[in-house]
Design a protein around this motif. Structure first.
Motif, PDB file in Angstrom:
ATOM      1  N   ILE A  34      33.975   8.366  -9.226  1.00 42.56           N
ATOM      2  CA  ILE A  34      34.243   9.119 -10.392  1.00 42.56           C
ATOM      3  C   ILE A  34      33.892  10.169 -10.377  1.00 42.56           C
ATOM      4  O   ILE A  34      34.205  11.043 -11.286  1.00 42.56           O
ATOM      5  CB  ILE A  34      33.890   7.836 -10.834  1.00 42.56           C
ATOM      6  N   ALA A  35      32.186  10.008  -9.387  1.00 43.16           N
ATOM      7  CA  ALA A  35      31.370  11.235  -9.230  1.00 43.16           C
ATOM      8  C   ALA A  35      32.311  12.371  -8.899  1.00 43.16           C
ATOM      9  O   ALA A  35      32.161  13.642  -9.475  1.00 43.16           O
ATOM     10  CB  ALA A  35      30.496  10.948  -8.221  1.00 43.16           C
ATOM     11  N   GLU A  36      32.961  12.133  -7.642  1.00 39.31           N
ATOM     12  CA  GLU A  36      33.724  14.026  -7.279  1.00 39.31           C
ATOM     13  C   GLU A  36      34.837  13.965  -8.853  1.00 39.31           C
ATOM     14  O   GLU A  36      35.027  15.546  -8.595  1.00 39.31           O
ATOM     15  CB  GLU A  36      34.779  13.344  -6.204  1.00 39.31           C
ATOM     16  N   LEU A  37      35.196  13.029  -8.721  1.00 39.84           N
ATOM     17  CA  LEU A  37      36.674  13.397 -10.465  1.00 39.84           C
ATOM     18  C   LEU A  37      35.299  14.249 -11.346  1.00 39.84           C
ATOM     19  O   LEU A  37      36.223  15.685 -12.079  1.00 39.84           O
ATOM     20  CB  LEU A  37      36.836  12.057 -11.378  1.00 39.84           C
ATOM     21  N   ASP A  38      34.069  13.865 -11.614  1.00 43.17           N
ATOM     22  CA  ASP A  38      33.016  14.319 -12.309  1.00 43.17           C
ATOM     23  C   ASP A  38      33.188  15.951 -12.030  1.00 43.17           C
ATOM     24  O   ASP A  38      32.907  16.501 -13.096  1.00 43.17           O
ATOM     25  CB  ASP A  38      32.251  13.810 -12.941  1.00 43.17           C
ATOM     26  N   LEU A  39      32.465  15.914 -10.779  1.00 36.63           N
ATOM     27  CA  LEU A  39      32.094  17.386 -10.057  1.00 36.63           C
ATOM     28  C   LEU A  39      33.484  18.355 -10.051  1.00 36.63           C
ATOM     29  O   LEU A  39      32.817  18.626 -10.492  1.00 36.63           O
ATOM     30  CB  LEU A  39      31.352  17.108  -9.486  1.00 36.63           C
ATOM     31  N   THR A  40      34.738  17.845 -10.586  1.00 40.17           N
ATOM     32  CA  THR A  40      35.857  18.525  -9.831  1.00 40.17           C
ATOM     33  C   THR A  40      35.919  19.331 -11.436  1.00 40.17           C
ATOM     34  O   THR A  40      36.346  19.992 -11.434  1.00 40.17           O
ATOM     35  CB  THR A  40      36.775  17.676  -9.603  1.00 40.17           C
ATOM     36  N   MET A  41      35.514  18.387 -12.578  1.00 44.67           N
ATOM     37  CA  MET A  41      36.138  18.311 -13.781  1.00 44.67           C
ATOM     38  C   MET A  41      34.450  19.753 -14.040  1.00 44.67           C
ATOM     39  O   MET A  41      35.243  20.963 -14.615  1.00 44.67           O
ATOM     40  CB  MET A  41      35.879  17.254 -14.681  1.00 44.67           C
ATOM     41  N   ALA A  42      34.015  19.760 -13.410  1.00 45.46           N
ATOM     42  CA  ALA A  42      33.108  20.584 -14.211  1.00 45.46           C
ATOM     43  C   ALA A  42      32.973  22.283 -12.830  1.00 45.46           C
ATOM     44  O   ALA A  42      33.195  22.763 -14.000  1.00 45.46           O
ATOM     45  CB  ALA A  42      31.158  20.040 -13.253  1.00 45.46           C
ATOM     46  N   LEU A  43      34.114  21.935 -12.431  1.00 45.47           N
ATOM     47  CA  LEU A  43      34.105  23.199 -11.599  1.00 45.47           C
ATOM     48  C   LEU A  43      35.405  23.494 -12.020  1.00 45.47           C
ATOM     49  O   LEU A  43      35.684  25.139 -11.894  1.00 45.47           O
ATOM     50  CB  LEU A  43      34.056  22.723  -9.647  1.00 45.47           C
TER      51      LEU A  43
END
Length: 422
Positions: A394-403
């Motif tokens: 979930i953390a990687e999904l969130d950071l991918t969304m941000a970027l």
């Protein structure tokens, strides 16, 4: 879950300054390597193995490699909302834990630990019909966290109804009927070891805890049967059956019940003749939302929705059933293109990272199921390991969304990807 990615990074890095490294690796390759190191040969063959030459498993991953995320700059996506609406329930993220049978190969009380790890993160867990702990115990471990139940359609219709009633009683949010395992696929890793966990009583807890199944097994136990030849292997199998059967070990060892339960399970757990006519009866058998798992063909998908099901899971069973089958991600793309934006499509098979979740959502999934990775986390650190794997994805999904400049799950569309040259 606001700032899930930054919060997760901060937790790990702060612990690192004090000399503490994560027990559960942040990347899938290392997670898999460490899980294999702590697993028996039989456990690894069953959990990590695939059908035939493994082409479907490889194809699942190759399909992800054919798509690339296109980051967008200066989008100001400071606050992200990862929540998703699924079958009338608002979830904290578009992630569910897939059902995985015979998880106790990787450690005792596997389903209870997975349920606890899922609950710690608010992530729904689809209880496996081939689980190692009864669904009632798993539901108690989850508290208010959503849980679904996977149904394998037995050749005994009374047992089908009994399992459905129990799923309703535990507050399951949906009934997930797995279609692609009416017979076991050709799995060389298991075959080369002569290893089938169910034959030793592993993965049949939903059955041995079911009143209808117990009646069927008890009747079988009363019937005359040929005594197996006494060999060291037969003794080991009987000990395993007795250990995995409910009740005291020494009483089980002297009882015909463990062997009768295993033999009954192997005879009736699945229905090779499962048809659309069977599936059409579900609407009168349950009020639960119905999800069909294992759909890969657009025509099958349309037929499912014509029957009135609430959702389908586009899945090839993680490459475990048919060798050289279509990649689930390719099937998802085709089904979404054929059926349009309205039907609820879940995706399974090949998800390893948060970037994979992003890609599947962009190609038409409303939510995704995470399979092997959460079981690897369990193998390393029990319920905590399951929760850590979920938090990392979930953390990687969130950071991918941000970027990538996307603030919400709805913003993750086909326009956020580009197809790479083959």
């Amino acid at each position: 879950m606001p700032d899930a990615g930054l919060s997760r990074q901060s937790t790990i890095y702060r612990a690192g300054t004090l000399g503490r490294r994560p027990v559960v690796p942040a990347d899938f390759a290392e997670l898999e390597r460490r899980a294999r190191k702590v697993s028996s040969a039989e456990a690894w063959a069953y959990v990590a193995g695939g059908a035939g030459e493994g082409r479907t498993m490889r194809r699942n991953r190759e399909a992800f490699d054919r798509w690339a995320i296109v980051p967008r700059m200066a989008a100001g996506a400071v606050d992200r909302d990862l929540s998703a609406e699924l079958l009338g329930t608002r979830l904290p993220s578009p992630l569910l834990l897939a059902p995985v049978g015979a998880g106790a190969l990787m450690g005792r009380d596997s389903d209870l630990a997975i349920a606890a790890g899922a609950a710690a993160t608010g992530t729904p867990y689809i209880f496996s019909n081939q689980g190692c702990n009864p669904m009632e115990e798993c539901a108690a471990a989850m508290g208010d966290t959503p849980r679904w139940f996977q149904l394998y359609w037995s050749s005994d219709e009374r047992l089908v109804d009994s399992l459905i009633r129990r799923a309703e009683a535990i507050g399951a949010g949906a009934l997930v009927v797995t279609l692609d395992t009416t017979v076991l696929g050709w799995r060389p890793q298991d075959l080369n070891l002569g290893s089938l966990p169910f034959a030793k009583g592993l993965g049949i807890a939903q059955y041995t805890s079911d009143p209808v199944f117990r009646e069927i097994a008890a009747e079988r136990a009363r019937q005359p049967r040929e005594r197996p030849k006494v060999t060291p292997g037969a003794i080991r199998a009987l000990i395993a059956m007795s250990r995995n059967h409910p009740g005291p070990f020494w009483a089980n060892l002297r009882s015909p019940a463990p062997r009768a339960s295993v033999e009954t399970f192997l005879d009736i757990y699945s229905n090779p003749g499962l048809s659309w006519e069977h599936l059409a009866t579900l609407r009168r058998r349950t009020s639960l939302p119905v999800v069909l798992k294992g759909i890969l063909d657009p025509e099958d998908a349309r037929r499912a929705f014509d029957l009135g099901v609430d959702a389908i899971v586009v899945s090839n069973h993680g490459g475990r059933q048919v060798d050289n089958a279509v990649a689930s991600l390719d099937a998802l793309t085709a089904i979404r293109a054929e059926l349009g934006p309205e039907p609820t499509l879940l995706f399974d098979s090949g998800i390893r990272t948060g970037a994979d979740v992003f890609t599947a959502l962009a190609l038409g999934a409303d939510a995704v199921l995470l399979g092997r990775p959460h079981l690897y986390g369990f193998a390393l650190a029990g319920a905590h390991g399951v929760a850590e794997v979920i938090r990392n994805v979930i953390a990687e999904l969130d950071l991918t969304m941000a970027l990538a400049g996307t603030r919400t799950i709805a913003d993750i569309t086909r326009q956020t990807l580009t197809e790479t040259p083959r």
